[in-house]
Write a protein that holds these residues in place. Structure first.
Motif, short mmCIF file in Angstrom:
data_model
loop_
_atom_site.label_atom_id
_atom_site.label_comp_id
_atom_site.label_asym_id
_atom_site.label_seq_id
_atom_site.Cartn_x
_atom_site.Cartn_y
_atom_site.Cartn_z
N ASN A 1 17.95 15.55 -101.58
CA ASN A 1 19.05 14.68 -101.98
C ASN A 1 18.50 13.42 -102.63
N ASP B 1 20.81 9.94 -97.99
CA ASP B 1 21.50 11.09 -97.41
C ASP B 1 21.50 11.06 -95.90
N LEU C 1 23.43 17.29 -99.32
CA LEU C 1 24.54 16.65 -98.65
C LEU C 1 25.83 16.94 -99.40
#
Lengths: 328, 632
Positions: free
Chosen positions: A249, A270, B310
């Motif tokens: 991420n 994240d 995510l």
């Protein structure tokens, strides 16, 4: 079969606001209590007692403006804090006092954390972002005299300095400054001459945080993109890209290398803390506890290796304390 | 016949006569199959034999010249051979010239490409003959560019002429092109116009290819004409004619094969040289990580399998969706909501029914905030889901909005599409949620048994209707479907009548009968589909009557798309309304429609309209027949 990642050893609650900065002070001998300093968005600096896991003192010195940098100056009696009220405050915390002894007006509206380096007994160098947009100023503390102002050349378009690191090369030369800028480049500055020795474009996005290992002459920087960049400094004082590591991420707020140079920790947008081996950037663990962006990570300076801790402060108002890889 | 004397001073004319007579009697093949190869070999290097050959053909009497020349042109293995054999015959002999330049090119079109190549190559090879080449090209272009020729000559002839033009172009040299550039340009413009006007795609394509080739020849620098057409073998073959290989190919195979091989060989070479060099790699450490003694090895990594990207979570409740879509500033959440909306609505019909109209309103006005892939589709599916969950109020809302002020055309057409799709879903027996129109109709429609012609039209009508509805999934073909109550029954009227109500009432921003005839066309088609889907519902008769009146009011509309829609409406009425009801309740409307259909079949300029009208008439005929056979 790999073990699941460990849980935090304990979690500190009670700041009531997002935590932006952390600093341990656990080096002193018994019966001194190991302490963690945390700076929050509500302007308070909390002094956490790591034995009782509770706040011993709350310092209010920045007019309820966010505190984004906290450093100790030789022990936990002297504290330096930087806030969004454009001030850097020096605190005297000995014997239970909570007084601001001195302050520096930075006139800078950015978020760049200052960097402290001890050059002699009672003397420090502090690098901070200056009033002008692209400049970095180095002051000597506690005299507050300006050592130099580092201006990038005209047309360099580096943007604001985002993160600073002062360090002393092991061969005893003058201290040098590494600065990460808004345009994604890292610049090595020579303080005595006030000019840049080397510039390296590490990222496409602003450099959010960097840390440097002066023994190996290797550093790491994180940005708002998905890439961690590791660079090295060769004998000619030139920065070169050594390696890059792609993350799952995007977004890194903070990077810190453990004092024993074995592992490093990154704080991610994240909500996760990642641990890597420093030698080869081998991913070691992903610590998933927080429920919002992790703003700061910090390793403790315990003398006994097995007691070493890692702290992570997040936007969800929690500080998680981890005990990880303490055997080596 | 292969006893050509070795002596140099005998008369050739006798042989010519024999040759001519044999050829004209139709024995070209036999004699020339022996003669031509022999002569080819003999004339290869020997000038004397060449002259003998030329004398031979020159002496053939005029009345047999055609057969001989034709035979030679067809038999010769290449243009250069033909040149050696015939020499400048075409220049010297009028008849030969006529045959070669006029007859074979313009009056006949059965020759192969190889023959064309021979012929035109032959013309190109000698400077004396090149003038003829240019003359030929101009005549070919004249024919190519004449609109009556394009309209009336068979496609094969047009293709032949196009090939000839391309080969001529390939032979032309720069100075020649310069001299006739203007003429080429004019004829190209005229020709391309006639070709593009044609209805046959093949002719259009021929026109395009030839025009492109001419344009590329006359504008060597600067932008050339480029059309878009389907590249298939034929097009490629034609284009390959533009490039001439040097006349060294011994194998007299079809010319374009050789050329294609050459171009193929050139291509890989090109590709290799075009390969980009790899971007400079960052400075790599000398030691490889495996070789180095790694003190990090004693740090054992933990399990990191949970470390994934995510993702923002979408809301789980319908009311949360409403909140996010109306107010939220969080774009990630908004995106996630839009993506999840349809499935949420379908899973919670009861919850949707509580807020259906509000949700429908929000989704109708939903604008694309961030760039989501397939946003339009997502929105439409969400609307369909809402409509099927709570048909009556949402249909009422949507149909009222269709005729309201200040909606864009896209939104109005959206409303129509959503109504149609939802109707489709509702009228289909529920199985696993995915609807398939064609299956359902097979089980429902058993109207007319029929002769082949009647089956035909039905299929065509169905195809037409199918082509107007967009499908998202076709699903697996299913044989048996469990039957259930037709949910469309109770709401068909709610979908249909409000749409038909206000079509003649113009608003300031929306005038169906005026400029917005695109929407009118879509409306008419949508009504046809709704009618079709309303088979076996209670409201079908009333709907049919209203629809026929609607059609009657609009029957003289100028837009052919609208008329096609009206005709599909009639088809739907005829197919959906039970025959008895048709006869009893709608006799006058049917008769009026019948007379109109007859008119359309004869006089309507649009081919599709005529076909549809014809099908409708057939439908009506069959209906009549069927009713006659049923004892009343």
């Amino acid at each position: 079969m790999a073990l699941p990642p460990p849980d935090p050893q304990f979690v500190l609650r009670g700041t009531g606001a997002a935590i932006h900065t952390l600093h341990f002070s656990c080096g002193s001998q018994e019966p001194a209590v190991p302490v963690l300093f945390s700076g929050s968005e509500n302007g308070f600096i909390h002094v956490w007692n790591l034995k009782t896991h509770r706040v011993d003192t709350a310092l209010d010195g920045h007019g309820r403006k966010s505190v984004y940098c906290v450093e100790t100056m030789g022990g936990k009696e002297q504290l330096l804090s930087q806030g969004r009220d454009q001030r850097i405050c020096l605190w005297d915390l000995a014997e239970g006092r909570t007084a601001v002894t001195d302050s520096v007006c930075t006139e800078n509206v950015g978020f760049c954390r200052c960097s402290l380096l001890k050059v002699a007994q009672g003397r420090w160098l502090m690098a901070m972002a200056a009033k002008a947009l692209e400049e970095v100023q180095v002051l000597e503390l506690p005299s507050k005299t300006s050592v130099c102002t580092l201006k990038p050349e005209v047309g360099a378009k580096l943007g604001m300095p985002m993160c600073l690191k002062l360090w002393q090369p092991s061969c005893g030369l003058q201290p040098l400054l590494l600065a990460g800028y808004e345009d994604g480049s890292v610049v090595l500055w020579n303080l005595s001459m006030g000019k840049a020795l080397s510039q390296l474009v590490c990222h496409q996005e602003p450099v959010m945080s960097l840390d440097f290992d002066s023994e190996k002459a290797k550093g790491i920087s994180g940005s708002s993109e998905k890439v961690l960049s590791i660079w090295s400094l060769n004998e000619q004082q030139n920065l070169q890209v050594y390696k890059t590591h792609k993350l799952v991420n995007a977004g890194i707020s903070d990077i810190t290398i453990r004092p024993d140079k074995k592992i490093l920790a990154t704080a991610g947008w994240d909500h996760r803390i990642r641990i890597f081996g420093w030698k080869n950037l081998k991913p070691l663990a992903v610590l998933d506890y927080h429920t919002a962006t992790v703003h700061a990570v910090s390793f403790s300076d315990h003398k006994i290796p097995s007691e070493r801790l890692l702290a992570a402060g997040s936007k969800d108002h929690r500080i998680s304390i981890w005990s990880i890889y303490t055997q080596t | 016949v292969s006893f050509i004397p070795g002596g140099l001073d005998c008369s050739i004319s006798f042989v010519s006569h024999v040759l001519g007579k044999v050829c004209v009697h139709g024995r070209q093949k036999e004699i020339l199959s022996v003669l031509v190869p022999r002569l080819t070999d003999l004339t290869k290097s020997d000038c004397i034999w060449q002259r003998i050959c030329w004398r031979l053909v020159e002496c053939v009497p005029d009345r047999w010249m055609e057969a001989v020349v034709l035979g030679f042109v067809q038999r010769a293995p290449g243009a250069d051979v033909l040149s050696r054999l015939l020499g400048n015959l075409v220049v010297k002999n009028k008849k030969a010239q006529f045959v070669v330049t006029q007859k074979m090119l313009l009056l006949q079109y059965g020759h192969t490409t190889a023959v064309l190549q021979n012929l035109l190559g032959y013309l190109a090879l000698d400077s004396l003959r090149r003038a003829l080449l240019i003359k030929v090209l101009k005549e070919l272009l004249e024919t190519w560019g004449s609109s009556s020729a394009v309209k009336h000559s068979p496609p094969e002839q047009q293709q032949y002429i196009s090939k000839a033009i391309l080969i001529c172009l390939s032979h032309l040299k720069e100075p020649e092109i310069e001299s006739c550039r203007q003429e080429l340009l004019t004829s190209m413009m005229e020709g391309v116009k006639c070709h593009l006007d044609s209805n046959l795609p093949q002719i259009r394509r021929l026109g395009m290819i030839v025009a492109e080739s001419i344009s590329s020849k006359i504008n060597t620098d600067g932008p050339v004409l480029k059309f878009q057409y389907e590249e298939d073998d034929e097009a490629r073959e034609l284009k390959s004619l533009l490039v001439q290989t040097p006349p060294f190919c011994v194998v007299p195979g079809p010319p374009y094969d050789d050329r294609n091989d050459e171009t193929d060989a050139a291509l890989p070479g090109e590709l290799e040289s075009n390969k980009k060099s790899h971007p400079a790699a960052p400075v790599k450490p000398e030691e490889e990580s495996d070789a180095e003694l790694d003190s990090d090895d004693d740090l054992i990594p933990y399990d990191m399998s949970e470390d994934k990207e995510l993702k923002t979570k979408a809301p789980v409740y319908i009311r949360d969706c409403i909140e996010v879509l109306t107010g939220s500033q969080d774009v990630d959440k908004w995106e996630a909501t839009v993506k999840a909306l349809e499935s949420l609505v379908r899973k919670n019909p009861a919850a949707t029914r509580e807020v259906s109209v509000e949700l429908a309103k929000i989704v109708l006005h939903l604008e694309e905030k961030t760039c989501i892939e397939g946003f339009v589709e997502l929105r439409q599916r969400a609307q369909v889901a809402i409509l099927t969950a709570d048909p009556k109020p949402v249909a009422k809302y949507l149909t009222s909005q269709f005729y309201s002020l200040n909606y864009s055309l896209r939104q109005r057409v959206d409303i129509l599409d959503v109504l149609v799709l939802a109707a489709q879903e509702l009228s289909c027996p529920k199985s696993d949620g995915k609807t398939k129109h064609s299956d359902a109709q097979k089980t429902r429609i058993q109207l007319l048994p029929g002769s082949d012609s009647s089956k035909d039209w039905r299929r065509i009508v169905d195809e037409r209707i199918k082509s107007k509805t967009r499908r998202f999934a076709t699903g697996r073909p299913q044989v048996e479907r469990a039957s259930g109550p037709n949910e469309f029954n109770s709401v068909a009227g709610h979908f249909f009548f409000p749409l038909i109500q206000h079509f003649d009432r113009p608003l300031t921003t929306f005038d169906l009968l005026g400029e917005d005839h695109f929407v009118l066309g879509r409306l008419v088609h949508a009504l046809a589909i709704l009618m079709y889907l309303a088979v076996n519902t209670m409201a079908v008769t009333a709907m049919g009557k209203a629809l026929l009146e609607f059609v009657w009011a609009l029957r003289f509309h100028t837009d052919s798309y609208v008329r096609q829609g009206l005709l599909s409406c009639i088809s739907s009425v005829l197919l959906s309304v039970p025959a008895e009801r048709l006869l009893e309740d709608m006799t006058e409307e049917l008769l009026e429609a019948r007379s109109w259909l007859g008119d359309v079949v004869e006089k309507d300029p649009d081919g599709d309209c005529r076909r549809l009208a014809l099908q409708n008439l057939l439908l009506m005929e069959n209906l009549k027949k069927k009713l006659k056979t049923v004892p009343s």
